[in-house]
Design an enzyme around this catalytic site. Structure first.
Site, PDB file in Angstrom:
ATOM      1  N   THR A  10       0.802  -1.230   0.000  1.00  0.00           N
ATOM      2  CA  THR A  10       0.000   0.000   0.000  1.00  0.00           C
ATOM      3  C   THR A  10       0.830   1.273   0.000  1.00  0.00           C
ATOM      4  OG1 THR A  10      -0.110  -0.044   2.398  1.00  0.00           O
ATOM      5  CG2 THR A  10      -1.926  -1.110   1.221  1.00  0.00           C
ATOM      6  N   GLY A  11       2.131   1.165   0.201  1.00  0.00           N
ATOM      7  CA  GLY A  11       2.983   2.353   0.207  1.00  0.00           C
ATOM      8  C   GLY A  11       3.084   2.960  -1.188  1.00  0.00           C
ATOM      9  N   THR A  41      15.184  -4.011  -0.441  1.00  0.00           N
ATOM     10  CA  THR A  41      15.626  -3.012   0.529  1.00  0.00           C
ATOM     11  C   THR A  41      17.148  -2.874   0.596  1.00  0.00           C
ATOM     12  OG1 THR A  41      13.721  -3.743   1.795  1.00  0.00           O
ATOM     13  CG2 THR A  41      15.258  -2.257   2.908  1.00  0.00           C
ATOM     14  N   GLU A  42      17.595  -1.612   0.582  1.00  0.00           N
ATOM     15  CA  GLU A  42      19.007  -1.306   0.758  1.00  0.00           C
ATOM     16  C   GLU A  42      19.202  -0.794   2.189  1.00  0.00           C
ATOM     17  OE1 GLU A  42      20.377   1.653  -2.011  1.00  0.00           O
ATOM     18  OE2 GLU A  42      22.488   1.372  -1.490  1.00  0.00           O
ATOM     19  N   GLN A  83       5.785   3.470  -3.216  1.00  0.00           N
ATOM     20  CA  GLN A  83       6.562   2.666  -4.153  1.00  0.00           C
ATOM     21  C   GLN A  83       5.917   1.297  -4.359  1.00  0.00           C
ATOM     22  OE1 GLN A  83       8.743   3.966  -5.926  1.00  0.00           O
ATOM     23  NE2 GLN A  83       9.339   5.792  -4.779  1.00  0.00           N
ATOM     24  N   GLU A 106      31.006  -6.159 -10.467  1.00  0.00           N
ATOM     25  CA  GLU A 106      31.518  -4.905  -9.915  1.00  0.00           C
ATOM     26  C   GLU A 106      32.751  -5.221  -9.098  1.00  0.00           C
ATOM     27  OE1 GLU A 106      28.792  -2.777  -7.393  1.00  0.00           O
ATOM     28  OE2 GLU A 106      27.277  -2.791  -8.963  1.00  0.00           O
ATOM     29  N   LYS A 163      -3.680  -2.344   7.387  1.00  0.00           N
ATOM     30  CA  LYS A 163      -4.791  -2.347   6.429  1.00  0.00           C
ATOM     31  C   LYS A 163      -5.298  -3.747   6.127  1.00  0.00           C
ATOM     32  CE  LYS A 163      -3.544   2.101   4.555  1.00  0.00           C
ATOM     33  NZ  LYS A 163      -2.985   2.891   3.469  1.00  0.00           N
ATOM     34  N   HIS A 189      27.553   1.194  -3.293  1.00  0.00           N
ATOM     35  CA  HIS A 189      27.166  -0.164  -2.929  1.00  0.00           C
ATOM     36  C   HIS A 189      28.093  -0.641  -1.818  1.00  0.00           C
ATOM     37  CE1 HIS A 189      25.058  -1.507  -6.860  1.00  0.00           C
ATOM     38  NE2 HIS A 189      24.394  -0.608  -6.191  1.00  0.00           N
TER      39      HIS A 189
END
Lengths: 293, 377
Positions: free
Chosen positions: A15-16, A95-96, A18, A210, A41, A247
């Site tokens: 529901t947020g 999530t970061e 994003q 990376e 909710k 990162h």
């Protein structure tokens, strides 16, 4: 596993702002979103699906194959453990900045419940033409098109660029696997390579690595035994050592985790390494042609 | 977040690990006064780096006058880039043996790991490298934890004899402190056995996980300041990561991976990147402040904007950037390449508001930015 349109998806934090934006985008693209979670909710409906207090409740009423978390860092551990206890097969953790000790507990819960975690700090998974789970621009036809090349990336933005380069050169993708930029991820580049190697729809793999850590070296070990061609690009050649580049994973100290060692390991395994992403399609074509010859 | 010894040691003490008596001072007279109270002491520079001893920042003093002399010499010293402004005046202890103990995050096992060695002291890194047997690695399952029985088992055969139990207890308390304070690394070197059979932490290195700062708020305020340039500090205050790289082609991209790739491409095509600055993730609405930071760098001659929107919406980033660009009206050329989420709208903004055409290929935008920087040089 590769996400398919048959897979039933739960969105934790649906529901947020994003959660809503990306859940709608996933639904529009073809992802089968069957339920959402928001403890405040529970019992309501959002984007046409029921909202539950927790993943365990959602799994009681629905078959859930995959859960994707739009959850802030400090609440991520509890949400991930909830999803693991709900019995999902795959948990995509976007999530970061989750505290490292929480990440360890998440992985422990996943191992105890037989759950595969993708991430944390992943941009998610895309199966072009079918569905996507996460925050990738699957719906942008310039970037993603159905095809036979599997793409693995630690970074979402770089994965987007590389997929774009492939599409611009006429290569569609069988699957995009965002493994995540954190130092402690559930599905490593090597794991993703194994998954794409086993996928009948994937004819070749592009690995976007990376600097920092040893994921590319470990992936190279697996690539050495693959018959499908693998082409790689490693970001960070021009980065100064000893600096954290955003990162948490991309930090180089001393000689470990550096560009040269990664490139050497990949090349020794028979992987063609591109200097810039635009060379990837060229190297890919060469690898496929030489294999066909 | 790193912590100086004088911040870290009280945390050990709170967790039940003994540390020597000490007083924190900021001038030589105070050092002398503290030494008068404490007796034979050690004068220790308080800077967040592990090279204090070798740099001459730690000295033994037998008398208060000697403590004052050492304090005068050490205050103001530059150690590894840090200026010494604080000293810890600490009581000397009768050392029988120097040990090493640490707890850290082990990325490989995705679990904590405890390290222990009988060969503590200044050269522990070399010991670990030349004689791996001398450094015990004790894996810990995060959900199982680490108790006294496990600690005793881990220390078996080390040669601690009757001190084994006391050291095992220190390891258990150290692990608990690591958990309580969200440490990434909590290290005691040396952990000493004294002539009178005590176990005392003579030094402590503590790094706390930055991501845990919201729930370690009180500690976060005590973290040692990081070494950074004025621009890096300004970026950090805005929640951005900026690193000056010394070149002339400015880089603004979203996401660490794409930003590093942009730097690589600039180098590949013969240019030199001016900076690392990324506005991805939650920072994608910060294009304006990012641009103003970039432009404060006087070496910048052209700007490459490389947006590949996944989560970060390119339309939002571009809108913020273009309005800032018009407001700041910098005297350098700007080159765009934009793809991904929000692409159509973003391209339209650049065309309509700046009269520029974004490049379809990143390589072409990079080449143009490199050429423009070379021309302006």
């Amino acid at each position: 596993m590769i996400v398919r349109k048959e897979h039933k998806v739960l969105v934790q934090g649906i529901t947020g702002k994003q959660g809503t934006f990306w859940s709608k985008a996933m639904q529009d693209y073809g992802t089968s979103v069957v339920a959402g979670v928001n403890p405040k909710k529970a019992g309501t409906e959002h984007l046409g699906v029921p909202v539950y207090a927790c993943a365990v409740d959602a799994a009681r009423d629905n078959r859930i194959d995959v859960s994707v978390m739009f959850i802030p860092p400090m609440a991520a551990k509890a949400a991930a453990i909830d999803a693991c206890e709900a019995g999902v097969k795959l948990l995509v953790c976007l999530t970061e900045h989750i505290p490292a000790q929480d990440v360890m507990e998440m992985h422990a819960a996943a191992a105890a419940n037989g759950v595969r975690i993708v991430g944390p700090n992943t941009a998610g998974l895309v199966t072009p033409g079918e569905c996507f789970v996460g925050i990738m621009p699957a719906f942008n036809a310039n970037v993603f098109r159905p095809g036979e090349v599997g793409v693995i990336s630690r970074s979402g933005s770089l994965g987007t660029l590389v997929s774009l380069n492939l599409t611009q050169s006429g290569f569609g993708q069988s699957a995009f696997y965002g493994v995540g930029g954190d130092p402690m991820i559930g599905t490593t580049s090597r794991d993703a390579l194994e998954i794409l190697d086993a996928d009948a729809g994937t004819k070749a793999v592009v690995l976007c690595g990376e600097i920092g850590g040893s994921a590319e070296e470990s992936a190279a070990e697996y690539a050495a035994g693959m018959s499908k061609p693998v082409v790689a690009f490693i970001a960070g050649r021009a980065s100064p050592p000893g600096k954290k580049m955003g990162h948490a994973g991309a930090i180089v100290s001393g000689s470990s985790g550096g560009y040269a060692a990664k490139r050497a390991a990949l090349e020794a395994a028979g992987v063609a390494v591109a200097d810039v992403p635009s060379q990837i399609p060229v190297l890919l074509k060469e690898s496929l042609d030489s294999k066909a010859a | 977040m790193n912590f100086e010894e004088y911040r870290a040691k009280p945390l050990l003490e709170k967790s039940g690990i003994a540390v020597p008596d000490s007083v924190l001072v900021q001038n030589a007279d105070a050092a002398r006064a503290a030494a008068e109270k404490i007796g034979k002491c050690v004068v220790k520079a308080q800077v967040p780096t592990g090279k204090r001893g070798k740099a001459g920042g730690i000295k033994l003093a037998a008398t208060p006058e000697e403590a004052k002399v050492h304090a005068q010499a050490i205050l103001g010293m530059d150690i590894d880039g840090y200026r010494v402004e604080k000293l810890l005046i600490e009581a000397q202890v009768p050392i029988a043996r120097e040990l090493y103990a640490a707890v850290l995050n082990d990325a490989g096992s995705r679990n904590p790991m405890i390290l222990f060695s009988m060969m503590g002291g200044m050269d522990v890194e070399e010991v670990a490298e030349t004689d791996p047997e001398a450094m015990r690695k004790i894996p810990v399952g995060i959900t199982r934890g680490f108790d006294l029985a496990m600690a005793r088992q881990a220390l078996e055969g080390c040669g601690l004899a009757e001190m084994e139990g006391a050291v095992a207890e220190v390891l258990v308390r150290l692990y608990q402190a690591y958990r309580d304070y969200d440490a990434e690394l909590l290290e005691i070197n040396p952990l000493v056995l004294t002539d009178d059979k005590r176990v005392i932490a003579l030094d402590c290195k503590l790094t706390i996980d930055d991501s845990a700062a919201p729930r370690q708020a009180e500690l976060a305020e005590q973290a040692a300041p990081e070494l950074m340039t004025a621009l890096e500090a300004k970026a950090q205050a805005a929640g951005l990561k900026y690193i000056a790289l010394g070149g002339s082609v400015g880089v603004l991209a979203n996401g660490a991976g794409l930003t590093m790739t942009s730097m690589d491409a600039i180098t590949h095509y013969g240019g030199k990147p001016a900076n690392f600055l990324e506005i991805g993730g939650e920072a994608y609405t910060k294009a304006k402040i990012a641009l103003s930071i970039l432009l404060e760098n006087q070496e910048i001659r052209s700007l490459l904007v490389n947006f590949c929107g996944a989560f970060a919406r390119t339309d939002v980033m571009t809108e913020g950037l273009v309005s800032a660009w018009k407001e700041l009206a910098p005297d350098i050329p700007i080159f765009f390449t934009i793809h991904g989420t929000g692409e159509e709208e973003a391209v339209k903004i650049v065309r309509e508001q700046l009269g520029l055409e974004p490049f379809d290929l990143m390589d072409d935008a990079v080449k143009a930015a490199v050429a423009a920087a070379a021309e302006a040089a």
